[in-house]
Design an enzyme around this catalytic site. Structure first.
Site, PDB file in Angstrom:
ATOM      1  N   ASP A 131       2.428  -4.165  -9.445  1.00 21.56           N
ATOM      2  CA  ASP A 131       2.214  -5.523  -9.954  1.00 21.56           C
ATOM      3  C   ASP A 131       2.588  -5.632 -11.428  1.00 21.56           C
ATOM      4  O   ASP A 131       3.248  -6.583 -11.858  1.00 21.56           O
ATOM      5  CB  ASP A 131       0.745  -5.932  -9.776  1.00 21.56           C
ATOM      6  N   SER A 163      -1.210 -11.326  -7.890  1.00 21.16           N
ATOM      7  CA  SER A 163      -1.281 -10.577  -9.161  1.00 21.16           C
ATOM      8  C   SER A 163      -1.574 -11.421 -10.390  1.00 21.16           C
ATOM      9  O   SER A 163      -0.903 -11.297 -11.423  1.00 21.16           O
ATOM     10  CB  SER A 163       0.019  -9.808  -9.390  1.00 21.16           C
ATOM     11  N   SER A 164      -2.583 -12.250 -10.280  1.00 22.96           N
ATOM     12  CA  SER A 164      -2.993 -12.992 -11.478  1.00 22.96           C
ATOM     13  C   SER A 164      -3.442 -12.005 -12.561  1.00 22.96           C
ATOM     14  O   SER A 164      -3.161 -12.204 -13.743  1.00 22.96           O
ATOM     15  CB  SER A 164      -4.111 -13.979 -11.149  1.00 22.96           C
ATOM     16  N   SER A 165      -4.094 -10.907 -12.166  1.00 21.60           N
ATOM     17  CA  SER A 165      -4.593  -9.990 -13.198  1.00 21.60           C
ATOM     18  C   SER A 165      -3.462  -9.215 -13.868  1.00 21.60           C
ATOM     19  O   SER A 165      -3.456  -9.061 -15.089  1.00 21.60           O
ATOM     20  CB  SER A 165      -5.673  -9.071 -12.642  1.00 21.60           C
ATOM     21  N   ASP A 209       2.670   1.869  -3.122  1.00 16.54           N
ATOM     22  CA  ASP A 209       2.900   2.241  -4.536  1.00 16.54           C
ATOM     23  C   ASP A 209       2.022   3.411  -4.977  1.00 16.54           C
ATOM     24  O   ASP A 209       2.489   4.342  -5.622  1.00 16.54           O
ATOM     25  CB  ASP A 209       2.798   1.035  -5.493  1.00 16.54           C
ATOM     26  N   HIS A 224       0.829  -1.207   0.000  1.00 11.78           N
ATOM     27  CA  HIS A 224       0.000   0.000   0.000  1.00 11.78           C
ATOM     28  C   HIS A 224       0.864   1.259   0.000  1.00 11.78           C
ATOM     29  O   HIS A 224       0.451   2.302   0.515  1.00 11.78           O
ATOM     30  CB  HIS A 224      -0.997  -0.020   1.166  1.00 11.78           C
ATOM     31  N   ALA A 228      -5.722 -14.106  -4.886  1.00  9.54           N
ATOM     32  CA  ALA A 228      -4.944 -14.515  -3.716  1.00  9.54           C
ATOM     33  C   ALA A 228      -3.865 -13.506  -3.363  1.00  9.54           C
ATOM     34  O   ALA A 228      -3.069 -13.723  -2.458  1.00  9.54           O
ATOM     35  CB  ALA A 228      -4.316 -15.882  -3.967  1.00  9.54           C
ATOM     36  N   GLY A 229      -3.814 -12.395  -4.098  1.00 10.99           N
ATOM     37  CA  GLY A 229      -2.794 -11.386  -3.807  1.00 10.99           C
ATOM     38  C   GLY A 229      -1.469 -11.673  -4.477  1.00 10.99           C
ATOM     39  O   GLY A 229      -0.437 -11.138  -4.070  1.00 10.99           O
TER      40      GLY A 229
HETATM   41  C1  GLA Z   1      -2.572  -4.623  -5.001  1.00  9.41           C
HETATM   42  C2  GLA Z   1      -2.389  -3.500  -6.028  1.00  9.41           C
HETATM   43  C3  GLA Z   1      -0.967  -2.925  -5.969  1.00  9.41           C
HETATM   44  C4  GLA Z   1      -0.570  -2.565  -4.539  1.00  9.41           C
HETATM   45  C5  GLA Z   1      -0.894  -3.722  -3.583  1.00  9.41           C
HETATM   46  C6  GLA Z   1      -0.649  -3.361  -2.147  1.00  9.41           C
HETATM   47  O1  GLA Z   1      -1.781  -5.703  -5.357  1.00  9.41           O
HETATM   48  O2  GLA Z   1      -2.647  -3.978  -7.324  1.00  9.41           O
HETATM   49  O3  GLA Z   1      -0.859  -1.820  -6.835  1.00  9.41           O
HETATM   50  O4  GLA Z   1      -1.179  -1.384  -4.131  1.00  9.41           O
HETATM   51  O5  GLA Z   1      -2.217  -4.170  -3.713  1.00  9.41           O
HETATM   52  O6  GLA Z   1       0.677  -3.111  -1.933  1.00  9.41           O
END
Ligand code: GLA
Length: 390
Positions: free
Chosen positions: A183, A137-139, A47, A45, A134-135
């Site tokens: 990401d 970054s699949s997208s 970026d 959080h 799941a955090g």
């Molecule tokens: C998601 C967002 C990123 C970043 C993270 C938290 O992955 O896509 O840009 O803000 O949350 O660090």
């Protein structure tokens, strides 16, 4: 699988996507493109506050088989999705309420056409092994894989940073998530065996080695993330409000001293949000230095503090994520580090684990997590891989 067989993983995805392409389109694909997912070692959080992040690209990603078309039609077969086929024309792109995944293709191509209106259509087959939502970054890996595909199909002059910005535009302007640049940028520009300290204001970056004999140990808590985009966008707004209060463009420009001296004038929740961002920026820089000096204890402390800050000040962890971090920390101590990773509200934790301790950490997760939280964990042993445009 303590040994990570990257070559085999790549061959399997390529073979699968090639076969599927032949089934769908009755000919061979012209090319295959791949873009990795990512794990963020520290700096969450930050970026979208113009701050610092320290992610690594991982050996899970999105793979696309493709061939060019002479018209403007895009036909996509998404092997891992429930509704698998989407067809549209580049001349008329509109949001699809029923097939969310197709919006990543649409949004990315719409953004790409702003600088490259000359592109034609394509037949595409997509498959991936990044767990969705799941955090990891699949997208972003999907967006960057699409961009890599089109860059190759149409010989576009597209560098990794421009690709990352296009992917982010797709999220911000088409999908509706006000995410930052981390990401997409790491998926495009990651370096094998390294994490990357990225300055999200200047977009300059520096590679930092993952220590030898350490594994990126990721556990998905398998907590379903609800209302993620709105909670995420709200956090972003709160940060922007505090920046506005100080008359600066982003929290990057506020120091902890300035924040503390204005404590009485700032809403207590907003105050905590800003305290997280400012302190997290400092931890990302500390961790970069510690990685370079192979100082595991410093990394361990920074990761621990980061988790606490995301839990108490930014309030984006869940009890399951906190539980996983606590149980892994009880095994690792200062021999490794552990924290939540990504946007939060469920999803994954990341640990930097000496390879010799991987089995011990697995054991504690497997023996305690399900018993204590009623959910079964998914463990991913990762290495840092190369970005799609590097
Ligand atoms: C998601 C967002 C990123 C970043 C993270 C938290 O992955 O896509 O840009 O803000 O949350 O660090």
């Amino acid at each position: 699988m303590t040994q990570i067989n990257l070559a085999q993983q790549n061959v399997e995805q390529k073979e699968l996507v090639q076969q599927l392409f032949e089934q769908q389109f009755k000919r061979s694909a012209e090319l295959i493109a791949h873009a990795p997912g990512r794990v963020n070692l520290i700096g969450d959080h930050t970026d979208y506050n113009d701050g610092f992040v320290l992610p690594a690209a991982i050996n899970y990603g999105t793979t696309i088989a493709a061939s060019a078309r002479k018209d403007k039609v895009i036909k996509v077969y998404a092997h891992d999705c429930e509704q698998q086929t989407s067809e549209f024309t580049l001349n008329e792109i509109s949001f699809d309420q029923d097939m969310m995944w197709s919006n990543y293709v649409k949004g990315t191509l719409q953004a790409l056409m702003k600088t490259h209106p000359e592109i034609n259509g394509a037949n595409l087959v997509v498959t991936g092994d990044v767990p969705q939502g799941a955090g990891l970054s699949s997208s972003a890996s999907f967006e960057i894989a699409i961009l890599k595909t089109f860059a190759q199909l149409y010989h576009l002059e597209l560098d990794g940073i421009s690709a990352a910005l296009i992917g982010q535009q797709a999220e911000n302007n088409f999908v509706g998530c006000n995410c930052g640049i981390m990401d997409q940028l790491i998926s495009a520009m990651g370096q094998q065996d390294h994490a990357m300290l990225l300055d999200c204001r200047s977009l300059s970056f520096e590679d930092a080695p993952i220590p030898d004999n350490f594994t990126l140990f990721i556990v998905n808590s398998n907590v379903k993330r609800g209302l993620v985009d709105s909670a995420y966008n709200l956090r972003r707004e709160q940060c922007e409000q505090v920046a506005k209060f100080f008359g600066v463009s982003a929290l990057r420009d506020v120091t902890l001293e300035q924040l503390s001296s204005a404590k009485e004038q700032i809403d207590p929740v907003f105050f905590k949000r800003a305290r997280h961002v400012i302190s997290e920026n400092a931890r990302a820089i500390i961790t970069l230095k510690a990685l370079k000096n192979n100082d595991i204890e410093k990394i361990s402390i920074a990761m621990k503090e980061s988790h606490i800050s995301l839990r108490d000040d930014f309030e984006v962890t869940t009890k399951e994520m906190d539980g996983l971090v606590e149980m892994i920390d009880s095994v690792l101590g200062v021999e490794g580090g552990v924290r939540m990773t990504g946007g939060g509200f469920g999803g994954c934790i990341v640990a930097l684990v000496p390879t010799s301790m991987v089995e011990q950490v697995k054991d504690v997760v497997n023996s305690r997590y399900e018993k204590e939280f009623g959910l079964s964990p998914s463990i991913y042993l990762c290495i840092a891989t190369q970005g799609a445009f590097r």
